[in-house]
Design an enzyme around this catalytic site. Structure first.
Site, PDB file in Angstrom:
ATOM      1  N   CYS A   1       0.798  -1.217   0.000  1.00 51.66           N
ATOM      2  CA  CYS A   1       0.000   0.000   0.000  1.00 51.66           C
ATOM      3  C   CYS A   1       0.831   1.267   0.000  1.00 51.66           C
ATOM      4  O   CYS A   1       2.050   1.234   0.097  1.00 51.66           O
ATOM      5  CB  CYS A   1      -0.945   0.016   1.214  1.00 51.66           C
ATOM      6  SG  CYS A   1      -0.189  -0.543   2.736  1.00 51.66           S
TER       7      CYS A   1
ATOM      8  N   GLY B   1      -0.852   0.401  -4.790  1.00 52.14           N
ATOM      9  CA  GLY B   1      -1.981  -0.422  -4.380  1.00 52.14           C
ATOM     10  C   GLY B   1      -3.181  -0.126  -5.251  1.00 52.14           C
ATOM     11  O   GLY B   1      -3.718   0.973  -5.207  1.00 52.14           O
TER      12      GLY B   1
ATOM     13  N   ASN C   1       1.299   1.355   5.875  1.00 50.02           N
ATOM     14  CA  ASN C   1       1.972   0.708   4.750  1.00 50.02           C
ATOM     15  C   ASN C   1       3.026  -0.235   5.304  1.00 50.02           C
ATOM     16  O   ASN C   1       3.894   0.186   6.068  1.00 50.02           O
ATOM     17  CB  ASN C   1       2.617   1.772   3.857  1.00 50.02           C
ATOM     18  CG  ASN C   1       3.639   1.197   2.875  1.00 50.02           C
ATOM     19  OD1 ASN C   1       4.661   1.805   2.617  1.00 50.02           O
ATOM     20  ND2 ASN C   1       3.366   0.040   2.324  1.00 50.02           N
ATOM     21  N   GLY C   2       2.950  -1.497   4.925  1.00 47.51           N
ATOM     22  CA  GLY C   2       3.957  -2.453   5.376  1.00 47.51           C
ATOM     23  C   GLY C   2       3.325  -3.709   5.925  1.00 47.51           C
ATOM     24  O   GLY C   2       2.195  -4.056   5.604  1.00 47.51           O
TER      25      GLY C   2
ATOM     26  N   TYR D   1      11.872  -1.738  -8.094  1.00 45.94           N
ATOM     27  CA  TYR D   1      10.570  -1.954  -8.725  1.00 45.94           C
ATOM     28  C   TYR D   1       9.452  -1.039  -8.235  1.00 45.94           C
ATOM     29  O   TYR D   1       8.698  -0.494  -9.032  1.00 45.94           O
ATOM     30  CB  TYR D   1      10.144  -3.415  -8.505  1.00 45.94           C
ATOM     31  CG  TYR D   1       8.825  -3.800  -9.116  1.00 45.94           C
ATOM     32  CD1 TYR D   1       8.722  -4.079 -10.484  1.00 45.94           C
ATOM     33  CD2 TYR D   1       7.674  -3.892  -8.347  1.00 45.94           C
ATOM     34  CE1 TYR D   1       7.506  -4.439 -11.053  1.00 45.94           C
ATOM     35  CE2 TYR D   1       6.455  -4.260  -8.903  1.00 45.94           C
ATOM     36  CZ  TYR D   1       6.371  -4.520 -10.255  1.00 45.94           C
ATOM     37  OH  TYR D   1       5.177  -4.866 -10.804  1.00 45.94           O
TER      38      TYR D   1
END
Length: 500
Positions: free
Chosen positions: A28, A54, A129-130, A269
């Site tokens: 996310c 996301g 996030n994570g 990426y």
């Protein structure tokens, strides 16, 4: 395998993704803005810039001085948060937002963030996030203590920890909560009077601070600041918590000091090429990765072709270093919906052609160097190689701009277990045969560190989170260790029963 009432496959590739899709996914992106008019509209713009982090779901929470307003939707930001009535639906001068791709917990609206709770100290909305590597352990403890979970998201565990803290002030409750969590994360939250941002002790997941006409902004990447016309101020440091109020910004470091180890896959990426992550241009790093790849794995060929879009900067670097022409031999279709249902095996086999089409004028009769950002299971790579050959390529030499991926991730990347990772189970020659290429090459770990302008990797003091290549995990994997211990105990008990 089950553990604490949930499948430990939360650590492996999400069951809700297309099984033919071999690309990596990050969980996310987060965004927050404080003290601006129509904050939800600003948050929606910021989330547009973070859509790549996301694409499954999104949400915004705003506070208008009296009430919290939240909306959570499945699908893209542009579909969910449009229309002139957005600021009427989500009024307020501070807001946080979230884009989501589920690596765990499932693709359900109840797992979409931000998550909100009314506490005795007031309302709290949080976006994260994570991945917490001790979430299942925390969840079991909290449930035993009487907590009632409404989702299977680890973000909700943070809310429960805040709610159950005995500290008087909300900031102290946050510190109490985050001191109990492990893993890689960046989170943003709003309370009745504050916006809070926290980055994990090693800085695995990114978080930046920006300035929008004198008003603070928090975001996963600098590209979100660019989208709203905000100025980049600085990275939130590893292990730092910032508290934003009308009176200003205060910074504390509630964790024990440790060297930073940001996720190297942000450069490989995940981050947008126009972002700057931890002071490094993502585009510049990817070009240098391609240049080092050419130095290490050069081959006689006619043309360099990227696998779009993430392979483009590395392919440019490879072409410049090798002196070979760069051509768009594969054209990506940007209008393919992620929810396309592939009802038969025959249609599934054609799935890669929905996203990528060969440019026969570039490929026919050529010795092609095909550049991709990484190779995971190899299923998509094989289809692309076959597509390039069918377009008339005389030779196909596949090159990965990252080192071989040999170990799974537990910090928010949707990655298969080790048994499914191509490089973990085959030699270079075996991989080349499997992928049906004339030659195969990977960037070395030292070549990657050089592209990051970080020198050679020192195993004693690694500068990045790079376990997917090295097996060197930067934190404890509490849930994983407990699950494996239980499996080992079960295996021993089964062995005793069989021998009896």
């Amino acid at each position: 395998m089950t553990f604490l009432g949930q499948s430990t496959d939360r650590y492996s590739s999400s069951p809700w993704r297309d099984p033919e899709d071999d690309s990596l996914r990050l969980e996310c992106g987060v965004f927050g803005v404080f003290g601006v008019r129509d904050a939800a509209a600003i948050a929606a713009l910021g989330l547009h810039a973070l859509q790549h982090r996301g694409q499954e779901a999104c949400g915004i929470a705003a506070f208008d001085g009296n009430r919290f307003h939240t909306e959570r939707h499945m699908g893209h930001v542009g579909d969910a948060f449009t229309g002139a009535d957005l600021v009427q639906r989500l009024p307020g001068n501070m807001a946080i937002g979230h884009t989501r791709y589920s690596t765990a917990g499932g693709s359900f609206i109840r797992n979409v963030q931000p998550m909100f709770a009314d506490l005795e100290t007031g309302g709290v909305a949080i976006a994260h996030n994570g991945n917490l590597t001790n979430f299942l352990t925390l969840r079991e403890r909290l449930v035993q203590e009487g907590a009632i979970f409404q989702s299977t998201s680890d973000s909700e565990a943070i809310l429960h920890l805040i709610a159950r803290s005995r500290k008087a002030k909300i900031v102290d409750r946050f510190v109490d909560a985050i001191s109990q969590i492990e893993g890689g994360y960046a989170l943003v939250a709003i309370t009745n009077k504050k916006m809070i941002g926290v980055r994990d002790p090693l800085g695995i997941r990114p978080l930046v601070l920006g300035d929008l006409d004198g008003k603070p902004v928090l975001a996963s990447e600098t590209c979100a600041l660019d989208m709203i016309g905000a100025r980049f101020v600085r990275d939130i440091e590893h292990g730092e918590m910032v508290v934003i109020e009308e009176t200003g910004i205060t910074s504390t470091k509630p964790f024990q000091t440790a060297p930073a180890r940001p996720c190297v896959f942000e450069y490989v990426y995940f981050a947008r090429p126009d972002s700057v992550v931890n002071g490094r241009s993502v585009y510049g790093v990817r070009k240098r990765m391609g240049m080092n790849l050419a130095k290490e794995t050069g081959v006689e060929a006619d043309v360099v072709v990227p696998v779009p879009d993430s392979g483009v900067p590395a392919a440019l670097g490879y072409a410049q270093q090798s002196g070979l022409p760069f051509e768009m031999g594969i054209i990506r279709n940007h209008y393919v919906g992620r929810t396309f249902i592939q009802p038969t095996q025959g249609v599934r086999e054609l799935g890669v052609r929905m996203k990528h089409s060969p440019n026969r004028a570039v490929l026919a009769g050529k010795r092609v160097v095909l550049i991709d950002d990484s190779i995971v299971r190899g299923t998509t790579s094989l289809k692309i190689v076959r597509m390039v050959r069918e377009a008339g390529a005389k030779e196909v030499h596949l090159r990965s701009a990252s080192p071989p991926i040999k170990w799974p991730d537990f910090y928010g990347i949707d990655m298969p277990e080790r048994e499914q990772l191509l490089a973990a189970n085959k030699s270079l020659e075996e991989m080349a045969r499997f992928l049906e290429v004339d030659s195969l090459g990977f960037l070395s770990v030292d070549g990657l560190y050089d592209a990051l302008e970080a020198g050679q990797r020192d195993p004693a003091t690694p500068q990045f989170t790079d376990h997917y290549f090295t097996g060197d995990y930067p934190t404890r994997l509490t849930d994983r260790e407990i699950a494996e211990g239980r499996n080992e105990t079960n295996d021993k008990q089964l062995s005793l029963l069989v021998s009896a």
